[in-house]
Design an enzyme around this catalytic site. Structure first.
Site, mmCIF file in Angstrom:
data_model
loop_
_atom_site.group_PDB
_atom_site.id
_atom_site.type_symbol
_atom_site.label_atom_id
_atom_site.label_comp_id
_atom_site.label_asym_id
_atom_site.label_seq_id
_atom_site.Cartn_x
_atom_site.Cartn_y
_atom_site.Cartn_z
ATOM 1 N N SER A 1 0.819 -1.192 0.000
ATOM 2 C CA SER A 1 0.000 0.000 0.000
ATOM 3 C C SER A 1 0.867 1.263 0.000
ATOM 4 C CB SER A 1 -0.958 -0.031 1.198
ATOM 5 O OG SER A 1 -1.962 0.946 1.066
ATOM 6 N N ASP B 1 -8.523 -5.365 -6.371
ATOM 7 C CA ASP B 1 -8.231 -4.191 -5.546
ATOM 8 C C ASP B 1 -8.521 -2.927 -6.353
ATOM 9 O OD1 ASP B 1 -7.158 -2.182 -3.963
ATOM 10 O OD2 ASP B 1 -5.078 -2.724 -4.401
ATOM 11 N N HIS C 1 -6.974 -5.589 -1.535
ATOM 12 C CA HIS C 1 -5.966 -4.693 -0.969
ATOM 13 C C HIS C 1 -5.873 -4.969 0.541
ATOM 14 C CE1 HIS C 1 -3.611 -0.927 -1.237
ATOM 15 N NE2 HIS C 1 -4.016 -0.721 0.002
#
Length: 466
Positions: free
Chosen positions: A175, A387, A443
């Site tokens: 991330s 994601d 994610h």
């Protein structure tokens, strides 16, 4: 993140040496002793060691002296290392079937990356997890200072653990750590070339669902939504034409583009962007505006909306419910004692600290990747293909700008005879970059597909074909 003034002064005097490491023999909620070596501790960085960075270190369950050493930086910024450890790649996780709100229980993770690597999970930057500072001003940080402090931590950690100085070193994260990891790697490589001791045996880096260029990554959400059938072909073509590929920083005077963005937002407002296949459960569904369209900070995934059952619908499970167990578990004094947390150093543990005094000074690290490629480092970039926070299509796009030679074009990779995703292998002598999608993952990928991600990292560490 605040400390009481007198306590802050006392802690400053008491812990200025900045080094403490202790083995963890057992954990509340996990029966028996730990079948792996877990160490926690603090290492002081910055002037006079006033910043105390907390870490969890797990030795490889295979061969600690031979297996890679990984420094893991969870994203955010401000998400605790314990989040990466508990929910993604660590040796234990919550046993949801046997947990209650008052008493979470743990179980071993069969797909922990510590089965093939030694991993340092670092609470960074300061103000994250159990890391703290002795003075208020030390909490004012940015991308550059955070990277420098992570590198200082690593140097000091290696000094205390000289037996791991020769292990192949990889720096990894996901991330927002897509920004942090390349910056830290560059610091390590520069330090090695300058002769800074101890020298790290840097081999490469690993990035999952990484933020790399904020504008292009966020812009990729619209073509991703089109690819996944969330918006119509007509709307996508209209938005692409009217907005000229720019869906974030929209000119308010461009009425056609504004209308298109509003229509796109209407189509996806009830989609959980972490994984578009799962239910969306948040306090509120924020309407996007021209100024903040597609801003992920508008969505707080740690605060689920409790959906009560009705005659028409049963109560919906939400992934954010899993995160509540970490708050209950870490608030237990017995847990903090087992982890050797210094009493009084933080007011309250949070999984992701949204109140950090953090300035994002770097929004694009593509040039850093180009520099790392020149330096001959291996790289693994993986993305969950469901994601929508950092879509794989945006990641693919910036990798293409590196102008690397494709040695193995887009192809399926398998786990237990089933397609686990798709991969492309790039080469640019003397480095090697692998881009992988993980089928059905969100994610971030290991949270959704732990078995597949474990197979992926095991093969990559051992130089097997993916």
């Amino acid at each position: 993140m605040k400390l009481w003034p007198l306590l802050s002064l006392a802690l400053c005097l008491l812990f200025r040496s900045g080094l403490s490491q202790m083995a963890v023999e057992s954990l509340p909620g996990l029966p028996g002793g730990l079948p792996f070596y877990l160490e926690t501790g603090y290492i002081g960085v910055g002037e006079l060691d006033d910043i105390q960075l907390f870490y969890y270190f797990v030795e490889s369950e295979r061969s600690p002296k031979d297996d890679p050493l990984v420094l893991w930086l969870t994203g955010g910024p401000g998400c605790s290392a314990l989040s990466g450890l508990l929910y993604e790649i660590g040796p234990f996780t919550f046993d949801y079937e046997n947990s209650t709100r008052s008493k979470p229980t743990l179980k071993l993770n069969d797909y922990s990356w510590t089965k093939v690597a030694n991993i340092i999970f670092l609470d960074q930057p300061v103000g994250t997890g159990f890391s703290y500072a002795n003075w208020w001003e030390d909490y004012n940080i940015n991308d550059s200072t955070s990277a420098a402090e992570s590198y200082e931590f690593l140097r000091k950690w290696l000094k205390v653990h000289p037996q791991f100085q020769s292990n192949p070193l990889y720096i990894a994260g996901d991330s927002h750590s897509g920004i942090a990891v390349p910056m830290v790697i560059l610091e390590v490589d520069k330090g090695n070339k300058a002769g800074v001791e101890p020298r790290a045996n840097l081999e490469g880096y690993i990035l999952g669902n990484p933020l790399t260029n904020k504008t292009s990554d966020y812009n990729s959400r619209v073509p991703f939504a089109h690819l996944k059938g969330l918006i119509s072909n007509g709307l996508y073509e209209s938005a692409k034409t009217d907005c000229n590929g720019e869906y974030i920083n929209v000119n308010e005077s461009n009425a056609d583009c504004v209308d298109d963005i509003n229509a796109v937002d209407l189509c996806v407002e009830n989609i959980y962007t972490g994984n578009i296949l799962e239910p969306r459960c948040v306090d509120q569904t924020p309407k996007s505006t021209v100024g903040n369209a597609w801003d992920p900070t508008l969505i707080n995934q740690d605060r689920p909306l409790l959906l009560w059952p009705t005659l028409r619908a049963r109560r919906v499970w939400c992934r954010a419910y899993n995160y509540l167990y970490s708050y209950i578990w870490t608030s237990d004094k017995a847990v903090q004692d087992a982890l050797h947390i210094r009493e009084g150093t933080i007011e309250k543990w949070v999984r992701c600290n949204k109140t950090l005094s953090y300035t994002s000074t770097v929004t694009d690290v593509i040039d850093v990747h180009k520099e790392l490629i020149k330096r001959g480092l291996r790289a693994l970039i993986y993305s969950g293909d469901h994601d929508m926070v950092i879509p794989y299509v945006g990641t693919q796009a910036w990798i293409d700008t590196l102008n690397l030679t494709i040695s193995e074009d887009w192809h399926a990779w398998f786990v237990d005879g089933q397609v686990a995703g798709y991969a492309t292998l790039y080469s640019s002598f003397p480095s090697l970059l692998t881009f992988v999608t993980v089928k059905g993952a969100g994610h971030t990928a290991p949270e959704y597909k732990p078995e597949q991600c474990f197979a992926l990292i095991s093969r990559w560490f051992d130089y097997y074909y993916i």
